[in-house]
Design a protein around this motif. Structure first.
Motif, mmCIF file in Angstrom:
data_model
loop_
_atom_site.group_PDB
_atom_site.id
_atom_site.type_symbol
_atom_site.label_atom_id
_atom_site.label_comp_id
_atom_site.label_asym_id
_atom_site.label_seq_id
_atom_site.Cartn_x
_atom_site.Cartn_y
_atom_site.Cartn_z
ATOM 1 N N ILE A 1 9.967 57.795 23.598
ATOM 2 C CA ILE A 1 9.583 58.334 22.715
ATOM 3 C C ILE A 1 8.736 59.508 22.501
ATOM 4 O O ILE A 1 7.431 59.446 22.765
ATOM 5 C CB ILE A 1 9.239 57.432 21.317
ATOM 6 C CG1 ILE A 1 10.503 56.090 21.482
ATOM 7 C CG2 ILE A 1 9.167 58.070 20.086
ATOM 8 C CD1 ILE A 1 11.405 56.632 21.065
ATOM 9 N N LYS A 2 9.395 60.734 22.693
ATOM 10 C CA LYS A 2 8.906 61.629 21.970
ATOM 11 C C LYS A 2 8.289 61.842 20.637
ATOM 12 O O LYS A 2 7.308 62.945 20.872
ATOM 13 C CB LYS A 2 8.807 63.300 22.715
ATOM 14 C CG LYS A 2 10.132 63.116 24.194
ATOM 15 C CD LYS A 2 8.920 63.112 25.200
ATOM 16 C CE LYS A 2 9.346 63.040 26.446
ATOM 17 N NZ LYS A 2 8.875 62.149 27.384
ATOM 18 N N ASP A 3 9.243 62.129 20.321
ATOM 19 C CA ASP A 3 8.281 62.515 18.283
ATOM 20 C C ASP A 3 8.486 61.226 18.280
ATOM 21 O O ASP A 3 9.037 60.953 17.241
ATOM 22 C CB ASP A 3 9.654 63.096 18.108
ATOM 23 C CG ASP A 3 9.653 63.570 16.829
ATOM 24 O OD1 ASP A 3 8.109 63.448 16.042
ATOM 25 O OD2 ASP A 3 10.126 64.979 15.756
ATOM 26 N N GLU A 4 7.474 60.365 17.360
ATOM 27 C CA GLU A 4 7.179 59.060 16.930
ATOM 28 C C GLU A 4 7.545 59.403 15.406
ATOM 29 O O GLU A 4 8.222 58.185 14.882
ATOM 30 C CB GLU A 4 5.380 59.123 17.286
ATOM 31 C CG GLU A 4 5.182 58.516 18.133
ATOM 32 C CD GLU A 4 3.499 58.176 18.743
ATOM 33 O OE1 GLU A 4 3.078 57.664 17.740
ATOM 34 O OE2 GLU A 4 3.187 57.752 19.670
ATOM 35 N N LYS A 5 7.006 60.701 15.038
ATOM 36 C CA LYS A 5 7.454 60.619 13.326
ATOM 37 C C LYS A 5 8.802 60.439 13.295
ATOM 38 O O LYS A 5 9.562 59.679 12.094
ATOM 39 C CB LYS A 5 7.323 61.949 13.111
ATOM 40 C CG LYS A 5 7.181 61.945 11.235
ATOM 41 C CD LYS A 5 6.653 63.243 10.716
ATOM 42 C CE LYS A 5 6.945 63.565 9.060
ATOM 43 N NZ LYS A 5 8.897 63.013 8.847
ATOM 44 N N ALA A 6 9.933 61.122 14.275
ATOM 45 C CA ALA A 6 11.326 60.925 14.042
ATOM 46 C C ALA A 6 11.056 59.528 14.885
ATOM 47 O O ALA A 6 12.161 59.365 13.926
ATOM 48 C CB ALA A 6 11.921 61.893 15.235
ATOM 49 N N PHE A 7 10.476 59.103 15.396
ATOM 50 C CA PHE A 7 11.578 57.413 16.063
ATOM 51 C C PHE A 7 10.788 56.948 14.325
ATOM 52 O O PHE A 7 12.604 55.878 13.881
ATOM 53 C CB PHE A 7 10.342 57.119 16.119
ATOM 54 C CG PHE A 7 10.255 55.625 17.544
ATOM 55 C CD1 PHE A 7 12.002 55.233 18.215
ATOM 56 C CD2 PHE A 7 9.941 54.602 16.775
ATOM 57 C CE1 PHE A 7 12.256 53.955 18.179
ATOM 58 C CE2 PHE A 7 9.947 53.593 16.989
ATOM 59 C CZ PHE A 7 11.424 53.014 17.717
ATOM 60 N N LEU A 8 10.020 56.987 13.310
ATOM 61 C CA LEU A 8 9.740 56.064 12.075
ATOM 62 C C LEU A 8 10.488 56.237 11.315
ATOM 63 O O LEU A 8 10.986 55.806 10.847
ATOM 64 C CB LEU A 8 8.086 56.250 11.910
ATOM 65 C CG LEU A 8 7.058 55.492 13.449
ATOM 66 C CD1 LEU A 8 5.927 55.489 12.621
ATOM 67 C CD2 LEU A 8 7.535 53.732 13.527
ATOM 68 N N ASP A 9 10.518 57.682 11.282
ATOM 69 C CA ASP A 9 11.725 58.251 10.301
ATOM 70 C C ASP A 9 12.754 57.411 10.222
ATOM 71 O O ASP A 9 13.351 57.360 9.504
ATOM 72 C CB ASP A 9 12.105 59.407 10.351
ATOM 73 C CG ASP A 9 10.623 60.398 9.140
ATOM 74 O OD1 ASP A 9 9.765 59.356 8.742
ATOM 75 O OD2 ASP A 9 11.018 61.245 9.411
ATOM 76 N N GLY A 10 13.484 57.097 11.204
ATOM 77 C CA GLY A 10 15.112 56.781 11.900
ATOM 78 C C GLY A 10 15.112 55.236 11.467
ATOM 79 O O GLY A 10 15.592 54.886 11.256
ATOM 80 N N ILE A 11 13.251 54.562 11.607
ATOM 81 C CA ILE A 11 13.699 53.036 11.383
ATOM 82 C C ILE A 11 13.907 52.480 10.581
ATOM 83 O O ILE A 11 14.281 51.924 9.766
ATOM 84 C CB ILE A 11 12.025 52.240 12.107
ATOM 85 C CG1 ILE A 11 11.445 52.376 13.238
ATOM 86 C CG2 ILE A 11 11.638 50.911 11.142
ATOM 87 C CD1 ILE A 11 12.133 51.341 14.075
ATOM 88 N N LEU A 12 13.527 53.350 9.033
ATOM 89 C CA LEU A 12 13.861 53.314 7.743
ATOM 90 C C LEU A 12 14.730 53.961 7.316
ATOM 91 O O LEU A 12 15.272 53.133 6.716
ATOM 92 C CB LEU A 12 11.986 54.592 6.823
ATOM 93 C CG LEU A 12 11.260 53.642 7.237
ATOM 94 C CD1 LEU A 12 9.815 55.140 6.702
ATOM 95 C CD2 LEU A 12 10.744 52.266 6.966
ATOM 96 N N ALA A 13 15.748 55.474 7.852
ATOM 97 C CA ALA A 13 16.518 55.978 7.351
ATOM 98 C C ALA A 13 17.836 54.862 7.297
ATOM 99 O O ALA A 13 18.694 55.267 6.032
ATOM 100 C CB ALA A 13 17.135 56.557 8.615
ATOM 101 N N PRO A 14 17.901 53.573 7.886
ATOM 102 C CA PRO A 14 19.253 52.948 7.654
ATOM 103 C C PRO A 14 19.362 52.397 6.187
ATOM 104 O O PRO A 14 20.382 52.030 5.646
ATOM 105 C CB PRO A 14 19.598 52.204 8.151
ATOM 106 C CG PRO A 14 18.878 52.598 9.570
ATOM 107 C CD PRO A 14 17.907 53.470 9.001
ATOM 108 N N ASP A 15 18.669 52.207 5.471
ATOM 109 C CA ASP A 15 17.667 51.843 4.372
ATOM 110 C C ASP A 15 17.478 52.170 3.020
ATOM 111 O O ASP A 15 17.543 52.264 1.805
ATOM 112 C CB ASP A 15 16.412 50.813 4.094
ATOM 113 C CG ASP A 15 17.153 49.309 5.571
ATOM 114 O OD1 ASP A 15 18.119 49.358 4.904
ATOM 115 O OD2 ASP A 15 15.882 48.500 5.007
ATOM 116 N N LEU A 16 17.470 53.528 3.443
ATOM 117 C CA LEU A 16 17.456 54.873 2.557
ATOM 118 C C LEU A 16 18.150 55.305 2.566
ATOM 119 O O LEU A 16 18.412 56.746 2.350
ATOM 120 C CB LEU A 16 15.979 55.498 2.597
ATOM 121 C CG LEU A 16 14.910 54.815 3.360
ATOM 122 C CD1 LEU A 16 14.198 55.984 3.487
ATOM 123 C CD2 LEU A 16 13.633 54.649 2.022
#
Length: 197
Positions: A26-41
């Motif tokens: 994982i190079k972009d932690e923010k993008a990863f965490l955004d992806g973690i949230l995305a399916p519910d948003l």
């Protein structure tokens, strides 16, 4: 339907573990965490979770159809850090609905009773998770907070119904689940579930 705090706890632990293991995937932690949230948003989570036809009178069947992981994997690539976060989210939901709860409990509950127990349990576990995993939901913006409020309305939850429900997310079991899911290797899990019959 694991709450945002559960998803973020898993995401944060995953990031910590890959650093310790020198699996710097994982190079972009923010993008990863955004992806973690995305399916519910999104407005319709059934689309992002590939939810099948459900019979809410049969909670066990309903939970099996909540996330169709193989279909998700057949239609999505897991290449970017954002996509890796989305996959961890979908995998977490799949495991949550299919492995976390005792079968006897699931067979004895209606969907609405389960949702009430779940939201009651969120109320008990959220502060614990926020403190233990250093989570601040407000830092993720108003969209996240609004989504939580909309979920309560969609699930037809009256706060008076959340009194004296069953805690179905005991801290020890929740911690174990977070540790187990954050230990998983994305690529091994992708391969495993793509090949599953």
């Amino acid at each position: 339907m694991p709450g945002f705090n559960i998803h973020l706890a898993i995401g944060k632990r995953y990031l910590e573990k890959i650093k310790l293991d020198n699996r710097d995937n994982i190079k972009d932690e923010k993008a990863f965490l955004d992806g973690i949230l995305a399916p519910d948003l999104v407005e319709d989570k059934n689309i992002t979770h590939y939810t099948g036809t459900r019979n809410e009178d049969d909670l066990e069947q309903c939970m099996k159809q909540k996330v169709r992981l193989k279909l998700f994997l057949n239609e999505n690539k897991i290449e970017t850090d954002f996509e890796k976060g989305v996959f961890i989210h979908i995998l977490t939901d799949y495991l949550f609905f299919n492995t976390f709860f005792d079968k006897e409990y699931i067979r004895s509950m209606t969907y609405h009773e389960f949702v009430l127990d779940l939201y009651y349990s969120y109320g008990l576990s959220n502060i614990y998770l926020e403190e233990k995993y250093n989570i601040d939901l407000k830092s993720y913006g108003d969209k996240l907070i609004k989504n939580i409020e909309e979920n309560n309305k969609k699930n037809n939850i009256d706060k008076s119904e959340l009194v004296n429900r069953r805690d179905i997310l005991p801290k020890e079991k929740l911690d174990k689940f977070i540790e187990e899911v954050s230990d998983l290797d994305i690529y091994d899990e992708e391969k495993k579930y793509k090949e599953e019959e």
